[in-house]
Design a protein around this motif. Structure first.
Motif, short mmCIF file in Angstrom:
data_model
loop_
_atom_site.label_atom_id
_atom_site.label_comp_id
_atom_site.label_asym_id
_atom_site.label_seq_id
_atom_site.Cartn_x
_atom_site.Cartn_y
_atom_site.Cartn_z
N GLU A 113 0.86 -1.19 0.00
CA GLU A 113 0.00 0.00 0.00
C GLU A 113 0.89 1.23 0.00
O GLU A 113 1.75 1.40 0.87
N HIS A 114 0.66 2.08 -0.98
CA HIS A 114 1.54 3.22 -1.21
C HIS A 114 1.22 4.38 -0.26
O HIS A 114 0.05 4.68 -0.01
N ARG A 115 2.27 5.00 0.25
CA ARG A 115 2.10 6.18 1.10
C ARG A 115 3.04 7.29 0.62
O ARG A 115 4.18 7.02 0.25
N VAL A 116 2.54 8.51 0.63
CA VAL A 116 3.33 9.66 0.15
C VAL A 116 3.29 10.75 1.21
O VAL A 116 2.24 11.00 1.82
N LEU A 117 4.45 11.37 1.44
CA LEU A 117 4.51 12.53 2.33
C LEU A 117 4.93 13.74 1.52
O LEU A 117 5.66 13.60 0.52
N ALA A 118 4.49 14.93 1.95
CA ALA A 118 4.95 16.16 1.31
C ALA A 118 5.84 16.90 2.29
O ALA A 118 5.53 16.99 3.48
N ASP A 119 6.97 17.40 1.77
CA ASP A 119 7.89 18.17 2.60
C ASP A 119 7.51 19.65 2.52
O ASP A 119 7.68 20.29 1.49
N VAL A 120 6.97 20.15 3.64
CA VAL A 120 6.59 21.58 3.68
C VAL A 120 7.50 22.25 4.71
O VAL A 120 7.31 22.09 5.91
N GLY A 121 8.49 22.93 4.20
CA GLY A 121 9.46 23.60 5.08
C GLY A 121 10.10 22.65 6.08
O GLY A 121 10.31 23.00 7.23
N GLY A 122 10.36 21.42 5.67
CA GLY A 122 11.02 20.45 6.54
C GLY A 122 10.05 19.56 7.31
O GLY A 122 10.43 18.55 7.88
N LEU A 144 7.14 16.82 7.37
CA LEU A 144 6.65 15.80 6.44
C LEU A 144 5.18 15.52 6.75
O LEU A 144 4.85 15.05 7.85
N LEU A 145 4.31 15.79 5.79
CA LEU A 145 2.86 15.68 6.02
C LEU A 145 2.22 14.78 4.97
O LEU A 145 2.61 14.81 3.80
N PRO A 146 1.20 13.98 5.39
CA PRO A 146 0.59 13.04 4.44
C PRO A 146 -0.05 13.71 3.23
O PRO A 146 -0.67 14.76 3.35
#
Ligand code: FAD
Length: 400
Positions: free
Chosen positions: A109-118, A120-122
Motif C-alpha cells: 500500500e503506497h504512502r506519500v509525504l509532502a515536505d513543507v518547510g522540513g 513531512l505531512l501526508p
C-alpha cells in the motif's frame, strides 16, 4: 520472509535473456506487427498469440520490454524503476486475475509525504495533514470537514485545476501543496490546466494515509520486467528490441499494425506536434539502508528544483545494505511522458484521431496512441477490450 524474498530476487537478477527474443524471420508471414512492448503492446501480443493463435512481431525502440514500467537491478544490485515509481492498483478483478497469470504479487500500500518547510505531512491531504500543518487537534471527520468548509472559497464555474482545489480547500492549502508542485510538474500554472489534473487528487477528512484506496494494491513479486518477460514468452511472439518502427515500416512485415507509440509521430506530425511533458530522473545509490520514511516524498515548493524523491526498496520489499533513490525533474524536452491536458491539445488530437478512425488495418492503443493519461490497469483494460474487438471483427469477416 524478507530473506527468502531477497534470495528469489538474487536469482532473477541474473536471469537469462528472454527466450523468445529473436530477430524477425522475414520468410514467414506475421499476422500482426505491434509497435511498443509496454503494457498496451505486450498485453495485445499475449492475447493475440496465446489467446487467438496469431503470429506476432513486437518491436520497441528501447532495448528492453515493459515500456515505462521497466525495472532492473542497478549496478549495486538494487531493483529500481528506470522511468520513475510505478505502483500497481486496480478495482478490476478481471485485470488483476489476468496479470496474475504472469506473476506472483507482494502486497503493497503506497504512502506519500509532502515536505513543507522540513515538515513531512501526508498526501493526499487528510486530518493528520491539517493537524500537523496548522497545529490543530481536529478529532473526527466532522471537525475536519467543518475546518475545510471554513477555508473553501466557492468558485461558480469550475473549469481549471486551480478552481477545483481552491473551491474544496481554499487558497492557503492550494498554495502550500498544489501551486508550486503543479507549476513544476506541468510548466503551467494550475489556472491554465484542465480541472481533470487536480481532480485526480482527493482531500480526506479521515486519517487514512494510503495514496490509493483500490481493492487490489500489490507489486509484482519479482518486478514488472519479469512479469512482462513471462507474458511475452510464447512461441508465436517474436521480439525486436532496440528497433524503431520507422526501420520496419517499409518492409510490410504484417497485414495488421497495432501502434502504441505517439499517434502524432505515426502521422509524421502533419498537423503539428502534440505537446507532451517529459521527465528526467537522477538515480543515486546511497551507502545506507534507508533514506526517507516512505517510498515517495513530494517537494511542492518551487524553490526546490525536483518534484519528488522515490526510494525504491519500499516498493520492491528488497532487503539490501544500500538503498537507491531517484530525484524527478519535469521538463519540456525529452521522451513523451504525459499528454498535456488542455482543450487546444485535445482539439489537435481529434484531428489525428479522425485519421486513425479511417484506418482499416491500423489500431492505436495505450497512453501515447490515444493521447490520454492512463494508469497501468486502465491500459491493460483498454488492451483486453481492443483484443476482443479485433478478434470479434476478424471472426465476423471470416464468417462473411
Ligand atoms: P508505454 O509504457 O510508454 O509503452 C510504449 C512503448 O512504445 C515504449 O516502450 C516506447 O519505447 C515504444 N515506442 C514508442 N514509439 C516507438 C517507435 N516509433 N518504434 C518502436 N517503439 C516505440 N501507472 C500506474 O498504474 N501506477 C503508477 O504508479 C504509475 N506511475 C507512473 C509514473 C510515471 C513517472 C509515469 C510517466 C507513468 C506512470 N504510470 C503509472 C502510468 C504508466 O506508465 C502507463 O499507464 C503505462 O506505462 C502505459 O503503457 P503503454 O504501453 O501505453 O505505454
Amino acid at each position: 520472509e524478507e530473506a527468502v524474498a531477497n534470495n528469489n530476487r538474487n536469482t532473477t537478477a541474473s536471469r537469462l535473456p528472454i527466450p523468445s527474443l529473436r530477430r524477425a524471420d522475414r520468410s514467414k508471414p506475421y499476422d500482426y506487427l505491434i509497435v511498443g512492448a509496454g503494457f498496451a503492446g505486450s498485453v495485445l501480443a499475449e492475447r493475440l498469440a496465446a489467446g487467438s493463435g496469431k503470429r506476432v512481431l513486437v518491436c520497441d525502440k528501447r532495448p528492453h520490454v515493459a515500456g515505462n514500467a521497466y525495472d532492473h537491478y542497478d549496478e549495486h544490485g538494487v531493483l529500481v524503476h528506470r522511468y520513475g515509481p510505478h505502483i500497481f492498483h486496480t478495482n478490476s478483478e478481471e485485470i488483476f486475475a489476468y496479470l496474475s497469470r504472469f506473476t506472483r504479487w507482494r502486497p503493497y500500500e503506497h504512502r506519500v509525504l509532502a515536505d513543507v518547510g522540513g515538515k513531512l505531512l501526508p498526501m493526499p491531504i487528510n486530518r493528520t495533514t491539517l493537524n500537523g500543518l496548522y497545529g490543530l487537534d481536529l478529532r473526527d471527520e466532522g471537525q475536519a470537514a467543518a475546518f475545510l468548509a471554513s477555508r473553501a472559497e466557492p468558485v461558480a464555474d469550475i473549469r481549471t485545476s486551480r478552481d477545483v482545489v481552491v473551491s474544496a480547500v481554499g487558497t492557503d492549502l492550494y498554495e502550500t501543496f498544489f501551486q508550486g508542485y503543479t507549476r513544476k510538474q506541468w510548466g503551467l500554472d494550475p489556472s491554465e490546466l484542465d480541472k481533470a489534473v487536480t481532480a485526480r487528487v482527493p482531500t480526506r477528512t479521515s486519517m487514512d494515509d494510503r495514496y490509493f484506496l483500490d481493492t487490489y494494491q500489490a507489486m509484482p513479486a519479482d518486478g514488472f520486467t519479469a512479469m512482462f518477460e513471462a507474458m511475452l514468452d510464447h512461441p508465436n511472439i517474436t521480439l525486436e528490441l532496440g528497433v524503431d518502427f520507422e526501420e520496419l515500416r517499409a518492409e510490410g512485415l504484417a497485414p495488421k499494425l497495432i501502434f502504441t507509440g505517439p499517434i502524432d509521430a505515426y502521422y509524421g506530425h502533419r498537423f503539428g506536434a502534440l505537446p507532451y511533458r517529459s521527465l528526467r530522473f537522477q538515480h543515486e545509490t546511497l551507502d545506507q539502508r534507508r533514506f526517507q520514511p516512505v517510498a515517495v516524498v513530494n517537494y511542492p515548493a518551487e524553490t526546490v528544483p525536483y518534484t519528488r524523491i522515490t526510494e525504491y526498496k519500499y516498493l520492491t520489499g528488497q532487503v539490501h545494505p544500500k538503498t537507491s533513490i531517484s530525484f524527478e525533474f519535469a521538463c519540456a524536452e525529452g521522451d513523451p511522458y504525459y499528454p498535456i491536458p488542455r482543450p487546444e491539445n485535445q482539439a489537435l488530437f481529434k484531428q489525428y484521431e479522425a485519421l486513425a478512425r479511417a484506418e482499416r488495418d491500423v489500431t492505436f492503443v495505450g497512453r501515447l496512441g490515444t493521447y490520454r493519461y492512463y494508469n497501468m490497469d486502465q491500459v491493460v483494460g483498454q488492451a483486453l477490450a481492443t483484443h476482443r474487438k479485433l478478434v470479434g471483427a476478424a471472426a465476423s469477416i471470416e464468417a462473411a
